[in-house]
Design an enzyme around this catalytic site. Structure first.
Site, PDB file in Angstrom:
ATOM      1  CE  LYS A 112      -4.243  -1.909   1.643  1.00  0.00           C
ATOM      2  NZ  LYS A 112      -3.992  -3.452   1.837  1.00  0.00           N
TER       3      LYS A 112
HETATM    4  C1  LIG Z   1      -4.577  -4.037   1.233  1.00  0.00           C
HETATM    5  C2  LIG Z   1      -3.583  -5.599   1.539  1.00  0.00           C
HETATM    6  C3  LIG Z   1      -3.583  -6.685   0.026  1.00  0.00           C
HETATM    7  C4  LIG Z   1      -5.035  -6.725  -0.663  1.00  0.00           C
HETATM    8  O1  LIG Z   1      -4.809  -6.041  -1.599  1.00  0.00           O
HETATM    9  P1  LIG Z   1      -7.154  -5.082  -2.749  1.00  0.00           P
HETATM   10  O2  LIG Z   1      -6.330  -3.763  -3.493  1.00  0.00           O
HETATM   11  O3  LIG Z   1      -7.700  -4.746  -1.381  1.00  0.00           O
HETATM   12  O4  LIG Z   1      -7.196  -6.318  -2.949  1.00  0.00           O
HETATM   13  C5  LIG Z   1      -3.287  -8.338  -0.002  1.00  0.00           C
HETATM   14  N1  LIG Z   1      -2.228  -8.280   0.883  1.00  0.00           N
HETATM   15  C6  LIG Z   1      -1.850  -7.115   1.653  1.00  0.00           C
HETATM   16  C7  LIG Z   1      -0.503  -7.611   2.897  1.00  0.00           C
HETATM   17  C8  LIG Z   1      -2.322  -6.164   1.700  1.00  0.00           C
HETATM   18  O5  LIG Z   1      -2.087  -4.873   3.166  1.00  0.00           O
END
Ligand SMILES: *Cc1c(COP(=O)(O)O)cnc(C)c1O
Length: 465
Positions: A112
Site C-alpha cells: 500500500k
Molecule cells: C491490502 C492488502 C491486500 C489486498 O489488496 P487489494 O488491493 O485490496 O485487493 C493484500 N495483501 C496485503 C498485505 C494488503 O495489505
C-alpha cells in the site's frame, strides 16, 4: 483526461477533482473515460528506465494538464525515496519461470506504500496550489492506516484521522501508526470492531455537517483513483525486467478489495502483454466464486491468517463490472443497488467476459501455512501469509510453464508473525534493521467510545486552523 462514474449519473471530473473526492455523488466509482494506450515499440523503449522514470511515463497521461511535467517528475522522484531497495520493486526467483515481486520495501512494509506515498505527495502539491486544507478520515484493520499516515505525515494541508479497532490490530501495525508524532496525525482507537470503524467513516462521508465549513473530506481507501494509478507501474516494471513486452508474463495477485488486480487489468488494456491474471483469495472468497461460477452472494466474514484480505465485498469490483457490462452505468447502478439487499447474478455476457479476463483460486489457512513452510524449506525464503496465497494460487491454476509467473508479494513476513510461527519458523521474523526502534518509540493514540458523536467532537477539537 476525464474521469466518469461507474453509475453514469455524475458529471465527469478532471484528475485534480478526482484526487480530492471519494465516491461519486451517484454512489459509483470514478474511472478514466479512455485509457492511454502504448505501442509495443514504445514500451520496449522503456527497458532502460529506472522505477521512477518508468512511473512518470505511465502516470503522466492520467494526470494530463493538471500538473506541469517538471513538477510531476519531482513528485514521482520523491515518492520512492523511502523505499529501502534501490530497485524499489525487486524480483526474487523461486523456481524456473516462477518469481515473486517484492512490493514490501516501502516504509510500512506492505504494497500500500506504493499508492499512498504517491497520493500524499499529489494531495499536498494540489492543496498548496489551491491554498486549501482538507481532512482525511479512514478506517483500518492494519495496513491502510499506517501507509496513509506515512504517506501524509509531511503534508501541512492535511489533518488525518485514522480509526482502528482498539486492541484488535497487531502490535507492529499499531506502532507503525502511533509512533508517527506529527501534529496533523491523529490515531483513534475505537472501542469496537473494524466494521464499527468503517461504518463511522461511511456515515461521516454521507453527512459532512460536523466539519468546519472550509474543509473537504478526502478518502484514502482504495476507491481513490490515484491509488490505483500508482499501482499500474509495477506491472510494467516487472514485465520489462523479465523480457517484456516481447515476452508475455503472468501475474498472481493476493486480492481483497480488488484494487491491486484491477491495476494489472488496466496495465494489460494499456498495451502490456499479460498472458494470465490470477485472483488469489483466502476463504473470504466472493471474488473466486463470482469469477469461476457467477456466484455473487455475500457470505459472513471469516477471520483468517491473512487479515488484509478479509472482506465480505470488494469495493473496487464495481470498476471491473462496469467494463464487463460494456460501461452501462445504469445497469451497474441497478445491479449494485439490488446487491445490497438480495442475491444477484451477473448477466450471461458480463459473466462470460469476467470469466475470460481472470482465473481465480481460494487458499485456506492450512494451505497458506503449508506454502510458507514449503517455500522456506526449498528456497530459504520467507513469505508472508498474503503472498503465500498468491504463490499457491499460481501453482494451482497457471496455464503455462513457458510464461514467467510473477506473484505480487504484498507484505513483509515480519508484519504477520502469527502465520509464520504456525509454519514452524523457530522465532518471530525480524523487522528490517531501520525499524529496530519501533518497539521502544513513543506512541500517541486516543481511545474513544464506539460513538460517532464522540469521534466527531474529537475531530473538531483537533482540526488545525
Ligand atoms: C491490502 C492488502 C491486500 C489486498 O489488496 P487489494 O488491493 O485490496 O485487493 C493484500 N495483501 C496485503 C498485505 C494488503 O495489505
Amino acid at each position: 483526461m476525464k474521469y466518469i462514474s461507474t453509475r453514469g449519473q455524475s458529471p465527469a471530473l478532471n484528475f485534480e477533482e478526482v484526487l480530492l473526492t471519494g465516491l461519486a455523488p451517484d454512489g459509483g466509482l470514478y474511472v478514466p473515460e479512455t485509457l492511454p494506450k502504448f505501442s509495443q515499440q514504445e514500451i520496449a523503449s522503456w527497458t532502460t528506465l529506472n522505477y521512477s522514470e518508468l512511473a512518470f511515463k505511465i502516470v503522466q497521461p492520467f494526470v494530463g494538464e493538471c500538473i506541469p511535467a517538471d513538477d510531476l517528475k519531482a513528485i514521482i522522484d520523491d515518492t520512492y525515496v523511502e523505499f529501502r531497495h534501490p530497485a524499489v520493486a525487486p524480483l526474487v526467483q523461486l523456481d524456473h519461470n516462477e518469481w515473486v515481486l517484492e512490493l514490501f520495501q516501502g516504509p510500512t512494509l506492505a504494497f500500500k506504500d506504493f499508492a499512498l506515498q504517491m497520493l500524499g505527495r499529489l494531495l499536498d502539491y494540489v492543496l498548496e496550489r489551491r491554498h486549501q486544507k482538507v481532512v482525511i478520515m479512514g478506517a483500518t484493520s492494519g495496513d491502510t492506516g499506517s501507509a496513509a499516515i506515512q504517506g501524509c505525515k509531511r503534508c501541512n494541508n492535511i489533518d488525518i484521522f485514522i480509526l482502528h479497532p482498539y486492541q484488535r490490530v497487531s502490535e507492529v501495525q499499531r506502532r507503525q501508526m502511533t509512533t508517527i508524532l506529527a501534529d496533523n496525525i491523529h490515531n483513534i482507537a475505537v472501542k469496537g470492531n473494524f466494521d464499527d470503524c468503517q461504518s463511522m467513516v461511511k456515515a461521516s462521508f454521507n453527512d459532512k455537517s460536523f466539519l468546519p465549513e472550509d474543509r473537504q473530506l478526502v478518502a484514502v481507501n482504495s476507491i481513490n483513483w490515484a491509488r490505483i494509478m500508482a499501482q499500474i507501474v509495477y506491472y510494467f516494471y516487472a514485465s520489462l525486467s523479465l523480457g517484456g513486452p516481447m515476452r508475455p508474463v503472468a501475474f498472481s495477485v493476493p486480492t481483497g478489495n480488488f484494487g491491486d488486480i484491477y491495476a494489472g487489468y488496466l496495465a494489460s488494456k494499456m498495451g502490456l502483454p499479460i498472458d494470465q491474471l490470477i485472483v488469489a483469495t483466502n476463504t473470504n472468497d466472493i471474488l473466486h466464486r463470482c469469477i469461476s461460477n457467477n456466484d455473487f452472494v455475500k457470505h459472513d466474514l471469516e477471520h483468517t491468517l491473512s487479515p488484509s484480505m478479509d472482506i465480505v465485498v470488494s469495493s473496487n469490483f464495481e470498476r471491473i463490472l462496469f467494463d464487463c457490462y460494456d460501461r452501462d452505468g445504469l445497469a451497474i447502478g441497478d445491479l449494485m443497488t439490488r446487491f445490497q439487499s438480495e442475491d444477484v447474478v451477473l448477466s450471461n455476457s458480463a459473466f462470460a467476459s469476467l470469466n475470460g479476463l481472470f482465473d481465480s483460486y481460494t487458499v485456506d489457512d492450512g494451505q497458506t501455512i503449508k506454502t510458507i513452510e514449503d517455500v522456506y524449506e526449498k528456497n530459504e525464503y520467507l513469505l508472508d501469509p498474503h503472498s503465500a496465497i498468491g504463490v499457491e494460487a499460481a501453482r494451482k491454476v497457471r496455464r503455462s510453464y513457458d510464461v514467467p509467473m510473477i506473484t505480487l508479494a504484498t507484505a513483509h513476513p515480519a508484519k504477520f508473525p502469527e502465520a509464520v510461527m504456525k509454519a514452524g519458523f523457530p522465532h518471530e521474523p525480524e523487522l528490517p534493521h531501520h525499524m529496530s526502534s519501533l518497539f521502544s518509540d513513543e506512541e500517541r493514540v486516543d481511545i474513544i467510545e464506539n460513538d460517532l458523536s464522540k469521534v466527531h467532537q474529537f475531530m473538531n477539537e483537533h482540526i488545525s486552523s
